[in-house]
Design an enzyme around this catalytic site. Structure first.
Site, PDB file in Angstrom:
ATOM      1  CE  LYS A 101      -8.763 -10.579  -1.703  1.00  0.00           C
ATOM      2  NZ  LYS A 101      -8.539 -10.555  -0.262  1.00  0.00           N
TER       3      LYS A 101
ATOM      4  CE  LYS B 223      -4.394  -1.658   1.403  1.00  0.00           C
ATOM      5  NZ  LYS B 223      -5.594  -1.486   2.197  1.00  0.00           N
TER       6      LYS B 223
ATOM      7  CE  LYS C  21     -13.156  -4.284   0.576  1.00  0.00           C
ATOM      8  NZ  LYS C  21     -11.836  -4.683   0.871  1.00  0.00           N
TER       9      LYS C  21
HETATM   10  N1  TRP Z   1      -8.009  -6.013   7.139  1.00  0.00           N
HETATM   11  C1  TRP Z   1      -9.193  -6.725   6.733  1.00  0.00           C
HETATM   12  C2  TRP Z   1      -9.307  -6.621   5.206  1.00  0.00           C
HETATM   13  O1  TRP Z   1      -8.775  -5.730   4.607  1.00  0.00           O
HETATM   14  C3  TRP Z   1     -10.422  -6.139   7.372  1.00  0.00           C
HETATM   15  C4  TRP Z   1     -10.373  -6.283   8.846  1.00  0.00           C
HETATM   16  C5  TRP Z   1     -10.181  -5.283   9.733  1.00  0.00           C
HETATM   17  C6  TRP Z   1     -10.514  -7.490   9.591  1.00  0.00           C
HETATM   18  N2  TRP Z   1     -10.188  -5.765  11.004  1.00  0.00           N
HETATM   19  C7  TRP Z   1     -10.384  -7.109  10.945  1.00  0.00           C
HETATM   20  C8  TRP Z   1     -10.711  -8.825   9.243  1.00  0.00           C
HETATM   21  C9  TRP Z   1     -10.457  -8.068  11.967  1.00  0.00           C
HETATM   22  C10 TRP Z   1     -10.787  -9.776  10.267  1.00  0.00           C
HETATM   23  C11 TRP Z   1     -10.655  -9.385  11.618  1.00  0.00           C
HETATM   24  O2  TRP Z   1      -9.967  -7.445   4.605  1.00  0.00           O
END
Ligand code: TRP
Length: 337
Positions: free
Chosen positions: A199, A117, A202
């Site tokens: 992947k 990122k 989105k």
């Molecule tokens: N980082 C995850 C994603 O981009 C989203 C996410 C944030 C998440 N906090 C989380 C997933 C806690 C599982 C548990 O898809």
């Protein structure tokens, strides 16, 4: 009630930084809907995480609500699952800060997602992007879940969550339960239709080969007709992830939408070639997404209902989260108010 207490707990979230895709559905939300009988489930819209990349406020607000409507339309029944918006449960940000103090600079620097990122957003490599995993660790640890379903790109973050939790427990005793990442096998990874080694994302535009949950049937068909199949000469529907990533991805999608096995699919399209296969996958996707799109569209018009869902959700989630946060504040030595 007594049964609730003994159920295992599960938690996951998705950032409302882009519209949900076919990949989010087949790889995540569809599987979640089946877990509600066996687990006590918490799912949230990770809006705090979304702003680590600059967002248009009106879009973020719309997508957060739309994501909630889509979760429900995909079968996450708000009576059986706790659905909430991350920023509504202030304990996430609070524990996130504490855990920042137990996450090492070196560990955060090594996160693949941070490196990717940073490269993509070179003009906005902000502190939130760097400490993203501490907030994610807080999301998880607040609820003491047994399982955390994530895509394989998030496994590294769940591992760091483990490291942070172990470090904290090592100092203060058993405060946090160590969660297991749970990467579902089927449809765990739906790839881009135009670049099947990446992947399905989105956050990117239509040309990157993604299908959105809310796309119209025409758009979906167009996307599948121009899906990349492989440049082998056999023109044969056959599963081989390594050498035929495009066709294998389409087979994965078709299998997930129709419930057919790869053998059945191979037999169905024997001698028919990609020209027949691609629109067939498109049709299967259109029919899978149609009821979801219609239900989500209906729910989006019922703002009062959505509000009642996220209010209840935040209340339930806040109750659980507060218990953990209190314990943590006490352990680290904060004076109780
Ligand atoms: N980082 C995850 C994603 O981009 C989203 C996410 C944030 C998440 N906090 C989380 C997933 C806690 C599982 C548990 O898809």
């Amino acid at each position: 009630m007594a049964e609730e207490m003994t159920k295992k707990r599960m938690l996951s979230g998705i950032k409302p930084s882009g519209d949900l895709t076919l990949g989010s559905y087949l790889g995540a939300v569809k599987n979640w809907a089946e877990l509600a009988e066996d687990y006590e489930c918490f799912y949230f819209m990770a809006d705090l995480h979304a702003i680590t990349v600059r967002q248009n406020p009106a879009d973020l607000r719309r997508r957060t609500l739309e994501q909630l409507a889509q979760y429900i339309a995909c079968g996450l029944d708000p009576e059986k699952n706790t659905l909430f918006i991350q920023s509504h449960v202030r304990q996430h940000a609070e524990l996130g800060w504490v855990l920042n103090c137990y996450a090492m600079f070196g560990e955060l620097s090594r996160m693949t997602q941070f490196k990717d990122k940073s490269a993509k957003n070179a003009d906005n490599i902000n502190g939130g992007l760097f400490t993203y995993p501490s907030l994610m660790a807080a999301d998880i640890l607040l609820y003491q879940p047994d399982l955390v379903p994530v895509g394989d790109d998030q496994k590294q973050h769940v591992e760091l969550c483990h490291t942070i939790a172990r470090r904290f427990n090592g100092i203060y005793g058993d405060v946090f339960k160590l969660p297991e990442p749970f990467v579902p096998k089927v449809g765990a990874r739906i790839m881009s239709l135009t670049n099947p080694t990446a992947k399905m994302s989105k956050s990117e535009n239509e040309d990157t080969g993604r299908v959105l949950l809310m796309d119209s049937p025409d758009t979906i068909m167009r996307q599948f007709k121009r899906a990349i199949t492989d440049s082998d000469t056999e023109n044969c529907v056959h599963f081989d992830r390594e050498n035929k990533p495009g066709v294998s991805n389409l087979m994965t999608i078709y299998a997930a939408c129709t419930g057919k096995s790869f053998d059945e699919i191979q037999a169905e399209f024997a001698g028919k070639g990609y020209g027949v296969f691609k629109p067939a996958v498109g049709e299967a996707v259109v029919e899978t997404l149609r009821p979801i799109r219609e239900e989500a569209t209906r729910l989006m018009k019922d703002k009062a209902y959505l509000e009642s869902v996220y209010r209840d959700g935040a209340e339930k989630a806040g109750f659980v989260a507060e218990k953990t946060l209190r314990k943590v504040y006490k352990k680290v030595g904060f004076v109780p108010r």
